[in-house]
Design an enzyme around this catalytic site. Structure first.
Site, short mmCIF file in Angstrom:
data_model
loop_
_atom_site.label_atom_id
_atom_site.label_comp_id
_atom_site.label_asym_id
_atom_site.label_seq_id
_atom_site.Cartn_x
_atom_site.Cartn_y
_atom_site.Cartn_z
N HIS A 193 -79.95 -7.75 -114.40
CA HIS A 193 -79.94 -6.37 -113.89
C HIS A 193 -80.57 -6.32 -112.49
O HIS A 193 -80.03 -5.68 -111.58
CB HIS A 193 -80.76 -5.44 -114.79
CG HIS A 193 -80.19 -5.22 -116.17
ND1 HIS A 193 -80.92 -5.41 -117.31
CD2 HIS A 193 -78.96 -4.80 -116.58
CE1 HIS A 193 -80.17 -5.10 -118.37
NE2 HIS A 193 -78.98 -4.74 -117.95
N LYS A 223 -75.94 1.76 -129.07
CA LYS A 223 -76.44 0.53 -129.67
C LYS A 223 -77.86 0.74 -130.17
O LYS A 223 -78.53 1.69 -129.77
CB LYS A 223 -76.39 -0.64 -128.69
CG LYS A 223 -76.61 -0.28 -127.24
CD LYS A 223 -76.36 -1.49 -126.36
CE LYS A 223 -76.14 -1.11 -124.91
NZ LYS A 223 -75.83 -2.17 -124.02
N ARG A 235 -70.12 -9.72 -115.86
CA ARG A 235 -70.56 -11.09 -116.18
C ARG A 235 -69.39 -12.01 -116.47
O ARG A 235 -69.32 -13.13 -116.03
CB ARG A 235 -71.49 -11.08 -117.39
CG ARG A 235 -72.87 -10.61 -117.04
CD ARG A 235 -73.64 -10.23 -118.26
NE ARG A 235 -73.12 -8.98 -118.81
CZ ARG A 235 -73.74 -8.25 -119.72
NH1 ARG A 235 -74.89 -8.66 -120.20
NH2 ARG A 235 -73.22 -7.13 -120.14
N SER A 241 -79.46 -8.25 -122.40
CA SER A 241 -80.69 -7.76 -123.04
C SER A 241 -80.74 -8.22 -124.50
O SER A 241 -81.79 -8.61 -125.00
CB SER A 241 -80.76 -6.24 -122.97
OG SER A 241 -80.76 -5.81 -121.64
P1 ADP Z 1 -76.42 -5.04 -121.56
O1 ADP Z 1 -74.94 -5.02 -121.30
O2 ADP Z 1 -77.09 -6.33 -121.24
O3 ADP Z 1 -76.86 -4.45 -122.86
P2 ADP Z 1 -76.93 -2.59 -120.05
O4 ADP Z 1 -76.24 -1.65 -120.95
O5 ADP Z 1 -78.34 -2.26 -119.73
O6 ADP Z 1 -77.03 -4.10 -120.48
O7 ADP Z 1 -76.08 -2.80 -118.77
C1 ADP Z 1 -76.19 -2.10 -117.59
C2 ADP Z 1 -75.32 -2.75 -116.54
O8 ADP Z 1 -75.87 -4.01 -116.18
C3 ADP Z 1 -73.89 -3.04 -116.98
O9 ADP Z 1 -73.05 -2.77 -115.89
C4 ADP Z 1 -73.90 -4.52 -117.28
O10 ADP Z 1 -72.63 -5.08 -117.09
C5 ADP Z 1 -74.88 -5.00 -116.24
N1 ADP Z 1 -75.51 -6.26 -116.61
C6 ADP Z 1 -76.19 -6.53 -117.73
N2 ADP Z 1 -76.62 -7.81 -117.74
C7 ADP Z 1 -76.20 -8.36 -116.57
C8 ADP Z 1 -76.29 -9.66 -115.97
N3 ADP Z 1 -76.90 -10.67 -116.61
N4 ADP Z 1 -75.74 -9.84 -114.77
C9 ADP Z 1 -75.09 -8.84 -114.16
N5 ADP Z 1 -74.95 -7.60 -114.65
C10 ADP Z 1 -75.49 -7.36 -115.84
#
Ligand code: ADP
Length: 173
Positions: free
Chosen positions: A25, A49, A98, A136
């Site tokens: 992130h 989730k 990703r 996460s």
């Molecule tokens: P997750 O998908 O890990 O549960 P979130 O809902 O917090 O995370 O995702 C928020 C944004 O961050 C989304 O656009 C997701 O694609 C992006 N994101 C999450 N992890 C990564 C990563 N390792 N690299 C790049 N973007 C990420």
């Protein structure tokens, strides 16, 4: 010379659950902060989730993790992300991609969001190759099994994460 890019005067949202915020992130937020005048990291109150951390905890960890980025603010929000983006005067939402597996869901969300608010753009940034595997959920799984997550999350996340995992009753947020 090309005309200077007005996007540097604009605000963009980086929305997500951030349960907890990871280095993946942060990489996206940092790069977005170089492209826009201001970034609002928008932490969603309830995502579809099961969450480990409360909204206040997720916001607090993200705030500490983004402290060195001067044009980045962190806020919690409820409800429709496009409505929040409009309220904040943002012109874009930044999402990290990703792998192909992210694409289908993100594309669906981007098109639905465009229907709701045609003037808010969705911008996809390709994840750093070091973090394409990182989510996460994986961090939580790894930490619960006693794995080392030091290089995967900002320092501000480590203590709250291990504390939370020590106390199973605290995991029902
Ligand atoms: P997750 O998908 O890990 O549960 P979130 O809902 O917090 O995370 O995702 C928020 C944004 O961050 C989304 O656009 C997701 O694609 C992006 N994101 C999450 N992890 C990564 C990563 N390792 N690299 C790049 N973007 C990420």
């Amino acid at each position: 010379m090309a005309v200077p890019n007005e996007s540097l005067e604009h605000i963009a949202l980086c929305p997500g659950a951030f349960d907890p915020i990871t280095e993946g992130h942060i990489d996206i937020i940092r790069r977005a902060s170089e492209m826009f005048g201001g970034i609002i990291v928008a932490v969603a109150e309830s995502a579809d989730k099961k969450l480990l951390f409360s909204l206040a905890e997720r916001v607090q960890m993200a705030k500490e993790a983004c402290r060195d980025l001067p044009n980045v603010e962190v806020h919690g929000f409820q409800g429709l992300v496009v409505e929040y983006a409009q309220q904040q005067g943002a012109i874009a939402m930044i999402k990290g991609l990703r792998a192909v597996s992210d694409f289908e869901r993100e594309m669906q969300m981007a098109l639905m969001n465009r229907r709701q608010a045609p003037h808010i753009h969705t911008v996809f940034l390709v994840a750093h190759s070091d973090y394409t595997f990182l989510s996460s959920s994986l961090v939580k799984e790894l930490a619960a099994l006693g794995g080392d997550v030091k290089e995967l999350v900002p320092a501000a996340v480590l203590e709250p994460l291990y504390e939370k995992l020590k106390d199973p009753s605290a995991q029902d947020n």
